[in-house]
Scaffold this motif. Structure first.
Motif, PDB file in Angstrom:
ATOM      1  N   MET A   1      35.671  32.395  42.878  1.00  0.00           N
ATOM      2  CA  MET A   1      36.262  31.560  43.896  1.00  0.00           C
ATOM      3  C   MET A   1      36.177  30.076  43.511  1.00  0.00           C
ATOM      4  SD  MET A   1      37.477  33.388  46.405  1.00  0.00           S
ATOM      5  CE  MET A   1      37.314  32.838  48.064  1.00  0.00           C
ATOM      6  N   ARG A   2      35.163  29.711  42.754  1.00  0.00           N
ATOM      7  CA  ARG A   2      35.020  28.313  42.358  1.00  0.00           C
ATOM      8  C   ARG A   2      36.188  27.892  41.476  1.00  0.00           C
ATOM      9  NH1 ARG A   2      31.072  25.465  38.253  1.00  0.00           N
ATOM     10  NH2 ARG A   2      31.201  23.369  39.073  1.00  0.00           N
ATOM     11  N   THR A   3      36.573  28.766  40.552  1.00  0.00           N
ATOM     12  CA  THR A   3      37.701  28.466  39.677  1.00  0.00           C
ATOM     13  C   THR A   3      38.977  28.300  40.492  1.00  0.00           C
ATOM     14  OG1 THR A   3      36.659  29.734  37.911  1.00  0.00           O
ATOM     15  CG2 THR A   3      39.007  29.269  37.678  1.00  0.00           C
TER      16      THR A   3
ATOM     17  N   ALA B   1      47.407  37.392  49.519  1.00  0.00           N
ATOM     18  CA  ALA B   1      46.920  36.177  48.866  1.00  0.00           C
ATOM     19  C   ALA B   1      47.663  35.935  47.562  1.00  0.00           C
ATOM     20  CB  ALA B   1      45.418  36.273  48.617  1.00  0.00           C
ATOM     21  N   VAL B   2      47.981  37.006  46.844  1.00  0.00           N
ATOM     22  CA  VAL B   2      48.706  36.860  45.586  1.00  0.00           C
ATOM     23  C   VAL B   2      50.103  36.312  45.847  1.00  0.00           C
ATOM     24  CG1 VAL B   2      49.609  38.075  43.573  1.00  0.00           C
ATOM     25  CG2 VAL B   2      47.370  38.686  44.476  1.00  0.00           C
TER      26      VAL B   2
ATOM     27  N   LEU C   1      41.895  34.299  51.054  1.00  0.00           N
ATOM     28  CA  LEU C   1      40.752  35.024  50.491  1.00  0.00           C
ATOM     29  C   LEU C   1      39.457  34.685  51.218  1.00  0.00           C
ATOM     30  CD1 LEU C   1      41.546  34.826  46.693  1.00  0.00           C
ATOM     31  CD2 LEU C   1      41.637  36.853  48.150  1.00  0.00           C
ATOM     32  N   GLN C   2      39.299  33.448  51.652  1.00  0.00           N
ATOM     33  CA  GLN C   2      38.090  33.074  52.382  1.00  0.00           C
ATOM     34  C   GLN C   2      38.042  33.744  53.741  1.00  0.00           C
ATOM     35  OE1 GLN C   2      38.219  28.793  52.278  1.00  0.00           O
ATOM     36  NE2 GLN C   2      36.906  28.717  50.474  1.00  0.00           N
ATOM     37  N   ARG C   3      39.183  33.953  54.346  1.00  0.00           N
ATOM     38  CA  ARG C   3      39.209  34.646  55.639  1.00  0.00           C
ATOM     39  C   ARG C   3      38.818  36.103  55.501  1.00  0.00           C
ATOM     40  NH1 ARG C   3      44.390  32.673  59.153  1.00  0.00           N
ATOM     41  NH2 ARG C   3      43.614  30.591  59.569  1.00  0.00           N
ATOM     42  N   ARG C   4      39.142  36.710  54.373  1.00  0.00           N
ATOM     43  CA  ARG C   4      38.852  38.121  54.161  1.00  0.00           C
ATOM     44  C   ARG C   4      37.468  38.342  53.565  1.00  0.00           C
ATOM     45  NH1 ARG C   4      42.121  42.013  54.963  1.00  0.00           N
ATOM     46  NH2 ARG C   4      41.185  43.246  53.318  1.00  0.00           N
TER      47      ARG C   4
ATOM     48  N   ALA D   1      40.872  37.949  41.905  1.00  0.00           N
ATOM     49  CA  ALA D   1      39.932  37.951  43.032  1.00  0.00           C
ATOM     50  C   ALA D   1      40.395  38.819  44.191  1.00  0.00           C
ATOM     51  CB  ALA D   1      39.704  36.525  43.533  1.00  0.00           C
ATOM     52  N   ALA D   2      41.698  39.057  44.297  1.00  0.00           N
ATOM     53  CA  ALA D   2      42.231  39.792  45.452  1.00  0.00           C
ATOM     54  C   ALA D   2      41.984  41.285  45.299  1.00  0.00           C
ATOM     55  CB  ALA D   2      43.723  39.522  45.599  1.00  0.00           C
TER      56      ALA D   2
END
Length: 97
Positions: free
Chosen positions: A1-3, A60-61, A78-81, A52-53
């Motif tokens: 997620m940082r990337t 998200a994609v 992605l943060q919501r999921r 990430a998905a």
């Protein structure tokens, strides 16, 4: 997620720089540097989102494919999921006196 956070921020920032350059000065060096940086950040955001998905977050994609702000939209999705983003259940129950 940082990337993804870094790529999304770079994607949006470089788009703003390119648009400001287009509207104000039309400096060729800014375009020559900003264009490839923006394109690279865009592709990194797509690839990172794809990686990430999970199956439930394929939306998200699709959001990542939106040029300029797609990385930010995908990151938000992605943060919501993400289970880390959800609040932990509270142990506070109502007690009757």
């Amino acid at each position: 997620m940082r990337t993804l956070r870094i790529a999304a921020a770079a994607e949006a920032a470089t788009l703003l720089v390119l648009l400001a350059n287009l509207a104000l000065v039309h400096a060729q060096p800014v375009t020559s540097l900003g264009g490839p940086l923006h394109g690279t950040a865009y592709l990194v955001a797509i690839a990172t989102t794809w990686h990430a998905a999970d199956e439930g977050a394929r939306g998200a994609v699709w959001r990542a494919l939106i040029p300029g702000v797609g990385g930010l939209l995908a990151l938000r999705r992605l943060q919501r999921r993400s289970p880390a983003a959800e609040p932990a259940p509270s142990d506070h129950t109502m007690r009757t006196p």
